[in-house]
Design a protein around this motif. Structure first.
Motif, PDB file in Angstrom:
ATOM      1  N   SER A   1      -1.156  -1.278  -9.275  1.00 15.98           N
ATOM      2  CA  SER A   1      -1.533   0.129 -10.097  1.00 15.98           C
ATOM      3  C   SER A   1      -3.163  -0.031 -10.199  1.00 15.98           C
ATOM      4  CB  SER A   1      -0.910   0.148 -11.427  1.00 15.98           C
ATOM      5  OG  SER A   1      -1.501  -1.058 -12.475  1.00 15.98           O
ATOM      6  N   VAL A   2      -3.598   1.340 -10.574  1.00 12.14           N
ATOM      7  CA  VAL A   2      -5.059   1.491 -10.964  1.00 12.14           C
ATOM      8  C   VAL A   2      -5.522   0.491 -12.134  1.00 12.14           C
ATOM      9  CG1 VAL A   2      -6.879   3.126 -11.627  1.00 12.14           C
ATOM     10  CG2 VAL A   2      -4.998   3.603  -9.804  1.00 12.14           C
ATOM     11  N   THR A   3      -4.638   0.605 -13.102  1.00 12.80           N
ATOM     12  CA  THR A   3      -4.834  -0.238 -14.198  1.00 12.80           C
ATOM     13  C   THR A   3      -5.072  -1.684 -14.056  1.00 12.80           C
ATOM     14  OG1 THR A   3      -3.617   1.507 -15.707  1.00 12.80           O
ATOM     15  CG2 THR A   3      -4.047  -0.748 -16.649  1.00 12.80           C
ATOM     16  N   ASP A   4      -4.177  -2.244 -13.352  1.00 15.81           N
ATOM     17  CA  ASP A   4      -4.276  -3.426 -12.716  1.00 15.81           C
ATOM     18  C   ASP A   4      -5.465  -3.829 -12.071  1.00 15.81           C
ATOM     19  OD1 ASP A   4      -1.940  -4.076 -13.992  1.00 15.81           O
ATOM     20  OD2 ASP A   4      -0.686  -4.078 -12.320  1.00 15.81           O
ATOM     21  N   GLU A   5      -5.864  -3.137 -11.039  1.00 14.88           N
ATOM     22  CA  GLU A   5      -7.190  -3.057 -10.178  1.00 14.88           C
ATOM     23  C   GLU A   5      -8.317  -3.323 -11.229  1.00 14.88           C
ATOM     24  OE1 GLU A   5      -9.365  -3.675  -7.211  1.00 14.88           O
ATOM     25  OE2 GLU A   5      -7.362  -3.766  -7.160  1.00 14.88           O
ATOM     26  N   VAL A   6      -8.409  -2.184 -12.045  1.00 18.60           N
ATOM     27  CA  VAL A   6      -9.379  -2.257 -13.309  1.00 18.60           C
ATOM     28  C   VAL A   6      -9.619  -3.673 -13.818  1.00 18.60           C
ATOM     29  CG1 VAL A   6     -10.288  -1.319 -15.186  1.00 18.60           C
ATOM     30  CG2 VAL A   6      -9.599   0.060 -13.324  1.00 18.60           C
ATOM     31  N   ALA A   7      -8.354  -4.035 -14.480  1.00 22.93           N
ATOM     32  CA  ALA A   7      -8.217  -5.068 -15.126  1.00 22.93           C
ATOM     33  C   ALA A   7      -8.810  -6.398 -14.339  1.00 22.93           C
ATOM     34  CB  ALA A   7      -6.994  -5.541 -15.609  1.00 22.93           C
ATOM     35  N   ASP A   8      -8.556  -6.336 -12.911  1.00 22.32           N
ATOM     36  CA  ASP A   8      -8.848  -7.502 -12.018  1.00 22.32           C
ATOM     37  C   ASP A   8     -10.341  -7.511 -11.884  1.00 22.32           C
ATOM     38  OD1 ASP A   8      -6.220  -8.394 -11.487  1.00 22.32           O
ATOM     39  OD2 ASP A   8      -6.025  -7.210  -9.782  1.00 22.32           O
ATOM     40  N   ARG A   9     -10.986  -6.173 -11.768  1.00 22.23           N
ATOM     41  CA  ARG A   9     -12.292  -5.920 -11.575  1.00 22.23           C
ATOM     42  C   ARG A   9     -13.106  -6.522 -12.779  1.00 22.23           C
ATOM     43  NH1 ARG A   9     -13.894  -1.047  -7.809  1.00 22.23           N
ATOM     44  NH2 ARG A   9     -12.349  -1.623  -6.088  1.00 22.23           N
ATOM     45  N   ILE A  10     -12.572  -6.182 -14.177  1.00 23.45           N
ATOM     46  CA  ILE A  10     -13.122  -6.596 -15.250  1.00 23.45           C
ATOM     47  C   ILE A  10     -13.120  -8.408 -15.291  1.00 23.45           C
ATOM     48  CG2 ILE A  10     -13.092  -6.653 -17.958  1.00 23.45           C
ATOM     49  CD1 ILE A  10     -12.271  -3.903 -17.500  1.00 23.45           C
TER      50      ILE A  10
ATOM     51  N   ALA B   1      -6.338  -1.081 -19.218  1.00 22.50           N
ATOM     52  CA  ALA B   1      -6.944  -2.172 -18.783  1.00 22.50           C
ATOM     53  C   ALA B   1      -7.357  -3.327 -19.726  1.00 22.50           C
ATOM     54  CB  ALA B   1      -8.042  -2.071 -17.599  1.00 22.50           C
ATOM     55  N   LEU B   2      -8.260  -2.934 -20.481  1.00 21.94           N
ATOM     56  CA  LEU B   2      -8.772  -3.742 -21.627  1.00 21.94           C
ATOM     57  C   LEU B   2      -7.607  -4.290 -22.598  1.00 21.94           C
ATOM     58  CD1 LEU B   2     -12.069  -1.586 -22.776  1.00 21.94           C
ATOM     59  CD2 LEU B   2     -11.744  -3.743 -21.569  1.00 21.94           C
ATOM     60  N   ARG B   3      -6.733  -3.498 -23.086  1.00 20.82           N
ATOM     61  CA  ARG B   3      -5.425  -3.940 -23.658  1.00 20.82           C
ATOM     62  C   ARG B   3      -4.692  -5.140 -22.949  1.00 20.82           C
ATOM     63  NH1 ARG B   3      -5.291   1.613 -25.471  1.00 20.82           N
ATOM     64  NH2 ARG B   3      -3.610   1.799 -23.620  1.00 20.82           N
ATOM     65  N   ALA B   4      -4.565  -4.937 -21.714  1.00 19.82           N
ATOM     66  CA  ALA B   4      -4.091  -6.066 -20.869  1.00 19.82           C
ATOM     67  C   ALA B   4      -4.729  -7.160 -20.960  1.00 19.82           C
ATOM     68  CB  ALA B   4      -3.861  -5.367 -19.630  1.00 19.82           C
ATOM     69  N   LEU B   5      -6.141  -7.241 -21.117  1.00 17.70           N
ATOM     70  CA  LEU B   5      -6.911  -8.375 -21.001  1.00 17.70           C
ATOM     71  C   LEU B   5      -6.843  -8.884 -22.328  1.00 17.70           C
ATOM     72  CD1 LEU B   5      -9.946  -7.006 -18.688  1.00 17.70           C
ATOM     73  CD2 LEU B   5      -7.946  -8.844 -18.011  1.00 17.70           C
ATOM     74  N   GLN B   6      -6.867  -8.136 -23.604  1.00 16.51           N
ATOM     75  CA  GLN B   6      -6.791  -8.504 -24.720  1.00 16.51           C
ATOM     76  C   GLN B   6      -5.345  -9.314 -24.921  1.00 16.51           C
ATOM     77  OE1 GLN B   6      -6.004  -5.713 -27.997  1.00 16.51           O
ATOM     78  NE2 GLN B   6      -7.471  -6.703 -29.196  1.00 16.51           N
ATOM     79  N   ALA B   7      -4.420  -8.942 -24.444  1.00 15.53           N
ATOM     80  CA  ALA B   7      -3.085  -9.451 -24.604  1.00 15.53           C
ATOM     81  C   ALA B   7      -2.980 -10.847 -24.035  1.00 15.53           C
ATOM     82  CB  ALA B   7      -1.808  -8.473 -23.819  1.00 15.53           C
ATOM     83  N   ILE B   8      -3.693 -10.991 -22.759  1.00 16.89           N
ATOM     84  CA  ILE B   8      -3.714 -12.573 -22.382  1.00 16.89           C
ATOM     85  C   ILE B   8      -4.877 -13.377 -22.929  1.00 16.89           C
ATOM     86  CG2 ILE B   8      -2.618 -11.877 -20.119  1.00 16.89           C
ATOM     87  CD1 ILE B   8      -5.399 -11.936 -18.842  1.00 16.89           C
TER      88      ILE B   8
ATOM     89  N   GLU C   1     -17.437   5.465 -15.316  1.00 18.11           N
ATOM     90  CA  GLU C   1     -17.864   5.732 -14.328  1.00 18.11           C
ATOM     91  C   GLU C   1     -18.034   4.717 -13.238  1.00 18.11           C
ATOM     92  OE1 GLU C   1     -21.741   6.791 -16.039  1.00 18.11           O
ATOM     93  OE2 GLU C   1     -21.033   8.431 -17.077  1.00 18.11           O
ATOM     94  N   ARG C   2     -18.122   3.572 -13.499  1.00 18.63           N
ATOM     95  CA  ARG C   2     -18.434   2.237 -12.447  1.00 18.63           C
ATOM     96  C   ARG C   2     -17.114   2.432 -11.368  1.00 18.63           C
ATOM     97  NH1 ARG C   2     -20.013  -3.689 -14.055  1.00 18.63           N
ATOM     98  NH2 ARG C   2     -19.814  -4.576 -11.889  1.00 18.63           N
ATOM     99  N   PHE C   3     -16.065   2.234 -11.973  1.00 18.38           N
ATOM    100  CA  PHE C   3     -14.794   2.353 -11.273  1.00 18.38           C
ATOM    101  C   PHE C   3     -14.169   3.505 -10.882  1.00 18.38           C
ATOM    102  CE2 PHE C   3     -14.280  -1.725 -13.992  1.00 18.38           C
ATOM    103  CZ  PHE C   3     -15.047  -2.408 -13.347  1.00 18.38           C
ATOM    104  N   GLY C   4     -14.738   4.748 -11.314  1.00 17.59           N
ATOM    105  CA  GLY C   4     -14.284   6.138 -11.075  1.00 17.59           C
ATOM    106  C   GLY C   4     -12.668   6.245 -11.629  1.00 17.59           C
ATOM    107  N   VAL C   5     -12.560   5.971 -12.802  1.00 17.01           N
ATOM    108  CA  VAL C   5     -11.288   6.179 -13.253  1.00 17.01           C
ATOM    109  C   VAL C   5     -11.321   6.719 -14.680  1.00 17.01           C
ATOM    110  CG1 VAL C   5     -10.378   4.186 -12.024  1.00 17.01           C
ATOM    111  CG2 VAL C   5     -11.178   3.902 -14.321  1.00 17.01           C
ATOM    112  N   GLY C   6     -10.143   7.102 -15.212  1.00 20.49           N
ATOM    113  CA  GLY C   6     -10.161   8.033 -16.531  1.00 20.49           C
ATOM    114  C   GLY C   6     -10.313   6.930 -17.805  1.00 20.49           C
ATOM    115  N   ARG C   7     -10.385   7.481 -18.895  1.00 20.99           N
ATOM    116  CA  ARG C   7     -10.639   6.803 -20.002  1.00 20.99           C
ATOM    117  C   ARG C   7      -9.325   5.917 -20.438  1.00 20.99           C
ATOM    118  NH1 ARG C   7     -11.102   8.904 -26.124  1.00 20.99           N
ATOM    119  NH2 ARG C   7     -11.569   6.977 -27.134  1.00 20.99           N
ATOM    120  N   SER C   8      -8.290   6.555 -20.118  1.00 19.51           N
ATOM    121  CA  SER C   8      -7.013   5.971 -20.611  1.00 19.51           C
ATOM    122  C   SER C   8      -6.843   4.680 -19.598  1.00 19.51           C
ATOM    123  CB  SER C   8      -5.822   6.893 -20.526  1.00 19.51           C
ATOM    124  OG  SER C   8      -5.644   7.519 -19.120  1.00 19.51           O
TER     125      SER C   8
END
Length: 87
Positions: A12-21, A56-63, A44-51
């Protein structure tokens, strides 16, 4: 006929953003305790929406990799025994 082992895994795009962070943290681009770029900068960096960035940040917080501080931003969490998540 296709073989199961030849299939390309969907991510998913969210997983990709989380991986990049996660890579930003692992590479030292953002150190432990320091603030990550703002949601707008990450969008802007990843070319994705706010949600997508927020999810992605919430997923990284969860781990335990990121600490979200309302009104302040996202910070790289202090290492714990479970920090194998960034590897």
């Amino acid at each position: 006929m296709s073989r199961t082992g030849d299939r390309i895994a969907k991510i998913s795009v969210t997983d990709e953003v989380a991986d990049r962070i996660r890579m930003m943290i692992r590479s030292g681009e953002v150190a432990v305790g320091h603030k990550l770029p703002t949601e707008m900068d990450l969008r802007e960096r990843f070319g994705v929406g706010r949600s997508t960035v927020r999810e992605a940040l919430r997923a990284l917080q969860a781990i335990g990799l990121v600490e979200l501080r309302p009104g302040t931003g996202a910070f790289v969490a202090a290492p714990t025994d479970s920090m194998d998540a960034i590897r």
